[in-house]
Motif scaffolding. Sequence first.
Motif, PDB file in Angstrom:
ATOM      1  N   ILE A  72       0.840  -1.201   0.000  1.00 17.02           N
ATOM      2  CA  ILE A  72       0.000   0.000   0.000  1.00 17.02           C
ATOM      3  C   ILE A  72       0.873   1.247   0.000  1.00 17.02           C
ATOM      4  O   ILE A  72       0.616   2.227  -0.711  1.00 17.02           O
ATOM      5  CB  ILE A  72      -0.960  -0.016   1.207  1.00 17.02           C
ATOM      6  CG1 ILE A  72      -1.942  -1.174   1.032  1.00 17.02           C
ATOM      7  CG2 ILE A  72      -1.687   1.292   1.335  1.00 17.02           C
ATOM      8  CD1 ILE A  72      -2.909  -1.313   2.160  1.00 17.02           C
ATOM      9  N   LYS A  73       1.983   1.176   0.802  1.00 23.66           N
ATOM     10  CA  LYS A  73       2.878   2.335   0.856  1.00 23.66           C
ATOM     11  C   LYS A  73       3.507   2.591  -0.517  1.00 23.66           C
ATOM     12  O   LYS A  73       3.567   3.735  -0.980  1.00 23.66           O
ATOM     13  CB  LYS A  73       3.987   2.080   1.886  1.00 23.66           C
ATOM     14  CG  LYS A  73       4.669   3.351   2.331  1.00 23.66           C
ATOM     15  CD  LYS A  73       5.353   3.129   3.654  1.00 23.66           C
ATOM     16  CE  LYS A  73       6.684   2.481   3.408  1.00 23.66           C
ATOM     17  NZ  LYS A  73       7.839   3.334   3.473  1.00 23.66           N
ATOM     18  N   ALA A  74       3.930   1.515  -1.186  1.00 20.10           N
ATOM     19  CA  ALA A  74       4.562   1.696  -2.497  1.00 20.10           C
ATOM     20  C   ALA A  74       3.562   2.229  -3.515  1.00 20.10           C
ATOM     21  O   ALA A  74       3.900   3.047  -4.377  1.00 20.10           O
ATOM     22  CB  ALA A  74       5.153   0.377  -2.977  1.00 20.10           C
ATOM     23  N   MET A  75       2.302   1.764  -3.392  1.00 16.49           N
ATOM     24  CA  MET A  75       1.291   2.264  -4.324  1.00 16.49           C
ATOM     25  C   MET A  75       1.005   3.738  -4.095  1.00 16.49           C
ATOM     26  O   MET A  75       0.784   4.494  -5.044  1.00 16.49           O
ATOM     27  CB  MET A  75       0.001   1.453  -4.194  1.00 16.49           C
ATOM     28  CG  MET A  75       0.104   0.083  -4.815  1.00 16.49           C
ATOM     29  SD  MET A  75      -1.408  -0.866  -4.738  1.00 16.49           S
ATOM     30  CE  MET A  75      -2.226  -0.373  -6.223  1.00 16.49           C
ATOM     31  N   GLU A  76       1.028   4.158  -2.806  1.00 15.51           N
ATOM     32  CA  GLU A  76       0.808   5.582  -2.535  1.00 15.51           C
ATOM     33  C   GLU A  76       1.958   6.407  -3.093  1.00 15.51           C
ATOM     34  O   GLU A  76       1.757   7.484  -3.672  1.00 15.51           O
ATOM     35  CB  GLU A  76       0.733   5.808  -1.022  1.00 15.51           C
ATOM     36  CG  GLU A  76      -0.320   4.998  -0.314  1.00 15.51           C
ATOM     37  CD  GLU A  76      -1.641   5.703  -0.252  1.00 15.51           C
ATOM     38  OE1 GLU A  76      -1.682   6.804   0.297  1.00 15.51           O
ATOM     39  OE2 GLU A  76      -2.620   5.151  -0.780  1.00 15.51           O
ATOM     40  N   GLU A  77       3.198   5.911  -2.891  1.00 11.72           N
ATOM     41  CA  GLU A  77       4.356   6.693  -3.342  1.00 11.72           C
ATOM     42  C   GLU A  77       4.368   6.837  -4.853  1.00 11.72           C
ATOM     43  O   GLU A  77       4.706   7.889  -5.381  1.00 11.72           O
ATOM     44  CB  GLU A  77       5.653   6.006  -2.884  1.00 11.72           C
ATOM     45  CG  GLU A  77       6.071   6.394  -1.500  1.00 11.72           C
ATOM     46  CD  GLU A  77       7.222   5.543  -1.031  1.00 11.72           C
ATOM     47  OE1 GLU A  77       8.014   5.091  -1.874  1.00 11.72           O
ATOM     48  OE2 GLU A  77       7.322   5.337   0.182  1.00 11.72           O
ATOM     49  N   ALA A  78       4.004   5.739  -5.545  1.00 13.72           N
ATOM     50  CA  ALA A  78       3.982   5.812  -7.002  1.00 13.72           C
ATOM     51  C   ALA A  78       2.732   6.501  -7.506  1.00 13.72           C
ATOM     52  O   ALA A  78       2.618   6.778  -8.698  1.00 13.72           O
ATOM     53  CB  ALA A  78       4.077   4.412  -7.590  1.00 13.72           C
ATOM     54  N   ASP A  79       1.784   6.762  -6.587  1.00 12.17           N
ATOM     55  CA  ASP A  79       0.563   7.495  -6.933  1.00 12.17           C
ATOM     56  C   ASP A  79      -0.192   6.788  -8.049  1.00 12.17           C
ATOM     57  O   ASP A  79      -0.571   7.403  -9.053  1.00 12.17           O
ATOM     58  CB  ASP A  79       0.918   8.922  -7.344  1.00 12.17           C
ATOM     59  CG  ASP A  79      -0.244   9.865  -7.079  1.00 12.17           C
ATOM     60  OD1 ASP A  79      -0.232  10.983  -7.597  1.00 12.17           O
ATOM     61  OD2 ASP A  79      -1.187   9.426  -6.368  1.00 12.17           O
ATOM     62  N   VAL A  80      -0.410   5.485  -7.842  1.00  8.78           N
ATOM     63  CA  VAL A  80      -0.995   4.666  -8.906  1.00  8.78           C
ATOM     64  C   VAL A  80      -2.389   5.136  -9.257  1.00  8.78           C
ATOM     65  O   VAL A  80      -2.773   5.253 -10.410  1.00  8.78           O
ATOM     66  CB  VAL A  80      -1.032   3.188  -8.445  1.00  8.78           C
ATOM     67  CG1 VAL A  80      -1.864   2.363  -9.377  1.00  8.78           C
ATOM     68  CG2 VAL A  80       0.369   2.645  -8.381  1.00  8.78           C
ATOM     69  N   LYS A  81      -3.170   5.475  -8.206  1.00  6.20           N
ATOM     70  CA  LYS A  81      -4.578   5.809  -8.434  1.00  6.20           C
ATOM     71  C   LYS A  81      -4.684   7.037  -9.336  1.00  6.20           C
ATOM     72  O   LYS A  81      -5.435   7.040 -10.315  1.00  6.20           O
ATOM     73  CB  LYS A  81      -5.245   6.075  -7.088  1.00  6.20           C
ATOM     74  CG  LYS A  81      -6.745   6.089  -7.136  1.00  6.20           C
ATOM     75  CD  LYS A  81      -7.331   5.792  -5.743  1.00  6.20           C
ATOM     76  CE  LYS A  81      -8.836   5.832  -5.756  1.00  6.20           C
ATOM     77  NZ  LYS A  81      -9.377   7.172  -5.962  1.00  6.20           N
ATOM     78  N   ASN A  82      -3.907   8.083  -9.016  1.00  8.55           N
ATOM     79  CA  ASN A  82      -4.020   9.291  -9.818  1.00  8.55           C
ATOM     80  C   ASN A  82      -3.477   9.095 -11.222  1.00  8.55           C
ATOM     81  O   ASN A  82      -4.047   9.565 -12.206  1.00  8.55           O
ATOM     82  CB  ASN A  82      -3.281  10.447  -9.142  1.00  8.55           C
ATOM     83  CG  ASN A  82      -4.115  11.009  -8.022  1.00  8.55           C
ATOM     84  OD1 ASN A  82      -5.330  10.947  -8.072  1.00  8.55           O
ATOM     85  ND2 ASN A  82      -3.458  11.536  -7.007  1.00  8.55           N
ATOM     86  N   LYS A  83      -2.348   8.369 -11.301  1.00 11.51           N
ATOM     87  CA  LYS A  83      -1.774   8.116 -12.636  1.00 11.51           C
ATOM     88  C   LYS A  83      -2.780   7.383 -13.504  1.00 11.51           C
ATOM     89  O   LYS A  83      -2.932   7.677 -14.693  1.00 11.51           O
ATOM     90  CB  LYS A  83      -0.513   7.260 -12.504  1.00 11.51           C
ATOM     91  CG  LYS A  83       0.722   8.051 -12.334  1.00 11.51           C
ATOM     92  CD  LYS A  83       1.927   7.251 -12.812  1.00 11.51           C
ATOM     93  CE  LYS A  83       3.116   7.648 -11.966  1.00 11.51           C
ATOM     94  NZ  LYS A  83       4.000   6.572 -11.666  1.00 11.51           N
TER      95      LYS A  83
END
Lengths: 131, 178
Positions: A72-83
């Motif tokens: 979850i932390k890595a997904m937040e950092e990569a900003d997957v949702k917004n991308k």
Amino acid sequence: MPFKRFVEIGRVALVNYGEDYGKLVVIVDVIDQTRALVDAPDMERGPINFKRLSLTDIKIDIKRVPKKKDLIKAMEEADVKNKWENSSWGRKLIVRKRRAALTDFDRFKIMLAKRAAVVRQELAQLRRTAA
Amino acid sequence: MVGYKFHQYQIVGRALPTEKDEHPKIYRMKLWATNEVRAKSKYWYFMRKIKKVKKSNGQVLAINEIFEKNPTKIKNFGIWLRYQSRTGYHNMYKEYRDTTLNGAVETMYNEMASRHRVRFPCIQIIKTATIPANLCKRESTKQFHNSKIKFPLVFKKIRPPTRSLKTTYKANKPNLFM
């Protein structure tokens, strides 16, 4: 044409068949030629066939099979949702979902808005030619 | 994968106590079968072959299903089997990469049926084990022992998301590039 989207640890993919249809998942490990171990913040980690996945351009930086917290932390950092939501593919899916959820009243409102937009465009054209 | 065909059972049984033998030896066996009834039957099949006891003069003491401890961890399974071909009995060692042992065993039965035309009753599983990566023998499992594994999916199969949306004819040729 060289390939641009690879199956690798951290690749974000969209599930295009089956129960988890429409979900964005992260490839967390590769089982064999046909299956990957896949994980998402809202589902249990599990195997899925590559035939059920559509690879996206998004890739996150994770180690092999991370803990849910780290994922979850890595997904937040990569900003997957917004991308995803700003990509053209993601936007098209959102529009499609919105269109499917329209009620008859919404469709009526859209019809009126489209008519009004056409009238406004014609008016702007006339003003431009008159001026 | 939901709903494995083969379940793993642990069956404990012994011969019935007689005047000659008040406390017969208890034997435990781990088996694969589709259900408990078949598991017990298979247990007596093996017991008859190894010891002088049949279902009629024996008793099953316990039968429990064994579930996978870590179904989200990928493991390399080695399966030793003995199978009957058209010409005789052979031993075989096969490796599978899977998350659960039941999944690997199901793949094994399917593979034996397709590659060697051997059906379920003619296969006896001698032993199964989880193999650490450095002891795997087969190249097809060893090629996935790569922490930086990366490969493209070459051919994108276009499928409708549900079978109800399936049509025989499509208006346009699909784009198969991934």
